[in-house]
Motif scaffolding. Sequence first.
Motif, mmCIF file in Angstrom:
data_model
loop_
_atom_site.group_PDB
_atom_site.id
_atom_site.type_symbol
_atom_site.label_atom_id
_atom_site.label_comp_id
_atom_site.label_asym_id
_atom_site.label_seq_id
_atom_site.Cartn_x
_atom_site.Cartn_y
_atom_site.Cartn_z
ATOM 1 N N PHE A 43 0.814 -1.218 0.000
ATOM 2 C CA PHE A 43 0.000 0.000 0.000
ATOM 3 C C PHE A 43 0.849 1.269 0.000
ATOM 4 C CE2 PHE A 43 -2.838 -3.244 1.574
ATOM 5 C CZ PHE A 43 -4.040 -2.949 0.945
ATOM 6 N N ILE A 44 2.066 1.176 -0.473
ATOM 7 C CA ILE A 44 2.935 2.354 -0.424
ATOM 8 C C ILE A 44 2.442 3.467 -1.359
ATOM 9 C CG2 ILE A 44 4.564 1.655 -2.252
ATOM 10 C CD1 ILE A 44 6.798 2.639 -0.259
ATOM 11 N N PHE A 45 1.733 3.109 -2.426
ATOM 12 C CA PHE A 45 1.224 4.160 -3.321
ATOM 13 C C PHE A 45 0.144 4.985 -2.621
ATOM 14 C CE2 PHE A 45 -1.327 5.891 -6.827
ATOM 15 C CZ PHE A 45 -0.326 6.509 -7.557
ATOM 16 N N ALA A 46 -0.621 4.358 -1.724
ATOM 17 C CA ALA A 46 -1.618 5.112 -0.959
ATOM 18 C C ALA A 46 -0.926 6.136 -0.070
ATOM 19 C CB ALA A 46 -2.459 4.155 -0.115
ATOM 20 N N VAL A 47 0.225 5.783 0.497
ATOM 21 C CA VAL A 47 1.009 6.723 1.306
ATOM 22 C C VAL A 47 1.532 7.862 0.432
ATOM 23 C CG1 VAL A 47 3.028 6.991 2.796
ATOM 24 C CG2 VAL A 47 1.673 4.887 2.908
ATOM 25 N N ILE A 48 1.990 7.522 -0.767
ATOM 26 C CA ILE A 48 2.471 8.551 -1.703
ATOM 27 C C ILE A 48 1.363 9.541 -2.012
ATOM 28 C CG2 ILE A 48 3.255 8.950 -4.079
ATOM 29 C CD1 ILE A 48 4.755 6.287 -3.913
ATOM 30 N N CYS A 49 0.172 9.033 -2.287
ATOM 31 C CA CYS A 49 -0.948 9.917 -2.631
ATOM 32 C C CYS A 49 -1.352 10.792 -1.444
ATOM 33 C CB CYS A 49 -2.141 9.090 -3.094
ATOM 34 S SG CYS A 49 -1.930 8.339 -4.719
ATOM 35 N N GLU A 50 -1.306 10.230 -0.233
ATOM 36 C CA GLU A 50 -1.695 11.020 0.935
ATOM 37 C C GLU A 50 -0.675 12.111 1.239
ATOM 38 O OE1 GLU A 50 -3.258 10.459 5.543
ATOM 39 O OE2 GLU A 50 -2.085 8.866 4.599
ATOM 40 N N GLU A 51 0.607 11.803 1.068
ATOM 41 C CA GLU A 51 1.643 12.759 1.449
ATOM 42 C C GLU A 51 2.066 13.673 0.303
ATOM 43 O OE1 GLU A 51 4.861 10.742 3.337
ATOM 44 O OE2 GLU A 51 3.622 10.081 5.029
ATOM 45 N N LEU A 52 2.024 13.167 -0.927
ATOM 46 C CA LEU A 52 2.458 13.969 -2.084
ATOM 47 C C LEU A 52 1.303 14.330 -3.008
ATOM 48 C CD1 LEU A 52 5.762 12.043 -2.957
ATOM 49 C CD2 LEU A 52 5.450 13.993 -1.415
ATOM 50 N N GLY A 53 0.120 13.852 -2.710
ATOM 51 C CA GLY A 53 -1.063 14.219 -3.461
ATOM 52 C C GLY A 53 -1.155 13.582 -4.835
ATOM 53 N N LEU A 54 -2.144 14.042 -5.585
ATOM 54 C CA LEU A 54 -2.361 13.536 -6.938
ATOM 55 C C LEU A 54 -1.152 13.812 -7.828
ATOM 56 C CD1 LEU A 54 -4.297 12.347 -9.103
ATOM 57 C CD2 LEU A 54 -5.113 14.684 -9.496
ATOM 58 N N ILE A 55 -0.520 14.960 -7.631
ATOM 59 C CA ILE A 55 0.655 15.327 -8.429
ATOM 60 C C ILE A 55 1.781 14.316 -8.213
ATOM 61 C CG2 ILE A 55 2.396 17.098 -8.848
ATOM 62 C CD1 ILE A 55 -0.411 17.867 -9.775
ATOM 63 N N GLY A 56 2.050 13.983 -6.962
ATOM 64 C CA GLY A 56 3.099 13.015 -6.663
ATOM 65 C C GLY A 56 2.789 11.639 -7.207
ATOM 66 N N GLY A 57 1.530 11.226 -7.067
ATOM 67 C CA GLY A 57 1.125 9.922 -7.589
ATOM 68 C C GLY A 57 1.266 9.832 -9.097
ATOM 69 N N LEU A 58 0.822 10.880 -9.786
ATOM 70 C CA LEU A 58 0.931 10.892 -11.251
ATOM 71 C C LEU A 58 2.383 10.935 -11.704
ATOM 72 C CD1 LEU A 58 -1.987 13.302 -12.275
ATOM 73 C CD2 LEU A 58 -1.892 10.811 -12.524
ATOM 74 N N PHE A 59 3.233 11.599 -10.935
ATOM 75 C CA PHE A 59 4.657 11.651 -11.288
ATOM 76 C C PHE A 59 5.274 10.256 -11.242
ATOM 77 C CE2 PHE A 59 9.161 12.230 -9.946
ATOM 78 C CZ PHE A 59 9.618 12.852 -11.103
ATOM 79 N N VAL A 60 4.958 9.499 -10.200
ATOM 80 C CA VAL A 60 5.477 8.127 -10.096
ATOM 81 C C VAL A 60 4.942 7.267 -11.233
ATOM 82 C CG1 VAL A 60 5.420 6.024 -8.693
ATOM 83 C CG2 VAL A 60 5.821 8.237 -7.607
ATOM 84 N N ILE A 61 3.648 7.388 -11.522
ATOM 85 C CA ILE A 61 3.056 6.600 -12.604
ATOM 86 C C ILE A 61 3.685 6.956 -13.941
ATOM 87 C CG2 ILE A 61 0.924 6.187 -13.904
ATOM 88 C CD1 ILE A 61 -0.614 6.544 -11.292
ATOM 89 N N SER A 62 3.953 8.251 -14.159
ATOM 90 C CA SER A 62 4.538 8.678 -15.436
ATOM 91 C C SER A 62 5.949 8.123 -15.615
ATOM 92 C CB SER A 62 4.554 10.207 -15.527
ATOM 93 O OG SER A 62 5.409 10.770 -14.534
ATOM 94 N N LEU A 63 6.716 8.021 -14.521
ATOM 95 C CA LEU A 63 8.059 7.445 -14.607
ATOM 96 C C LEU A 63 7.992 5.967 -14.983
ATOM 97 C CD1 LEU A 63 9.806 9.057 -11.486
ATOM 98 C CD2 LEU A 63 10.154 9.660 -13.885
#
Length: 411
Positions: A289-309
């Motif tokens: 569930f680490i992506f859920a932590v990314i979204c909570e702490e870095l928001g939609l922008i952070g989540g999309l950045f990881v997905i784009s990489l």
Amino acid sequence: MNNLKNIFRYIGRASKFIDYPLLITYVILCLIGLVMVYSASMVAATKGTLTGGLEVAGTHFYNRQLMYVIMSFIVVFFIAFMMNIKILKQVKVQMWIMSITFIVLCLTLVVGKNINGSKSWISLGFMNLQASELLKIAFILYISYVLSKKLPQVRTDLKLIAMPLTLVGICLGLVLLQGDIGQTLLITIIIVSMFIYAGIGVQKLVKGPVLFVIIALLLVVGFFIISGMMPHYLKARFSTLMNPFSSEAGTGYHLSNSLIAIGNGGLFGRGLGNGIMKLGYLPEAHTDFIFAVICEELGLIGGLFVISLLFFIVYRAFVLATKTPSYFYKLICIGVASYIGSQTFVNLGGISATIPLTGVPLPFISFGGSSMLSLSIAMGLLLLVGKQIKMDERKMKKAKNQKVDIPRRFN
């Protein structure tokens, strides 16, 4: 001394052909993973909730992940900069890879550790080795080798690869016997993707030995369902998929807290380290569930950045596959692309209630030694193939220029 100089010269020549955007993307993902593993595990580690009640330092999981990342960087460097791809085309090398992987799969059933309902790990002391992760790499290399040798005849006659297909089916059966349905699904996706790219359609795949293996697997799964022997955790994952909040305190606990964490982040997140759901509410926050932590702490922008990489790696692998006439190189690229792409989709789909949870880590981000090493080997192979494709292109250009220049000398 001369040997050392020759090694550095070889590395220097090889470095000219490395796909650096691909390499940099890989490094960035690993570094993001390190930061997020620390953020997701530092509080839980000190409370002992991730170590069976044993309180450890907040950097416990970070230090272990750092070790895995350093090991992975060394592996990628060796494969991409120092290895000659011709080694992988040797029959003996392919036989050794498959033999060792098969032995490890069998050993796992005998001495493996049962974690979260799957007997898939062998303890090595410093890490837990998951044999199914090694199988992904072995299959990518083995299937690429077998199909490239038998094309184009195999497109009309699958009997040419009857024995390799049987071996593939047996290995898949061993993974399924470990109780790891998620890894079985991912490996199947990789295999089918490579066969379809090679021009062997699904209709042809379900004939002969492949059909026998599929029927056998379905019978095993059907037996578990009918007899009521299906593991409880699998039943729970299917029953809570449609509405996890209906059993928020029970079987839907994982999913409901994951969705709350994703929603809490908003557009820009609560800030790195400021997540709330990882503080005992979100199970396995540093792994599945680490992506859920990314979204909570870095928001939609952070989540999309990881997905784009991650998407860039998959996209780049497909681009490399189009630049070479060699089906051995093509299929390795497709295998790596389907490996990273399918694992990303299954992880994100599971934590967002799009598909049932399967316990699959997010590539390069989640905590775990076996997954990190396996994915890094795949990245090393992709960089190695990309290097070889560029070297072949340069040779072809030189050959063409020489052919053009020769008549001019006589004019």
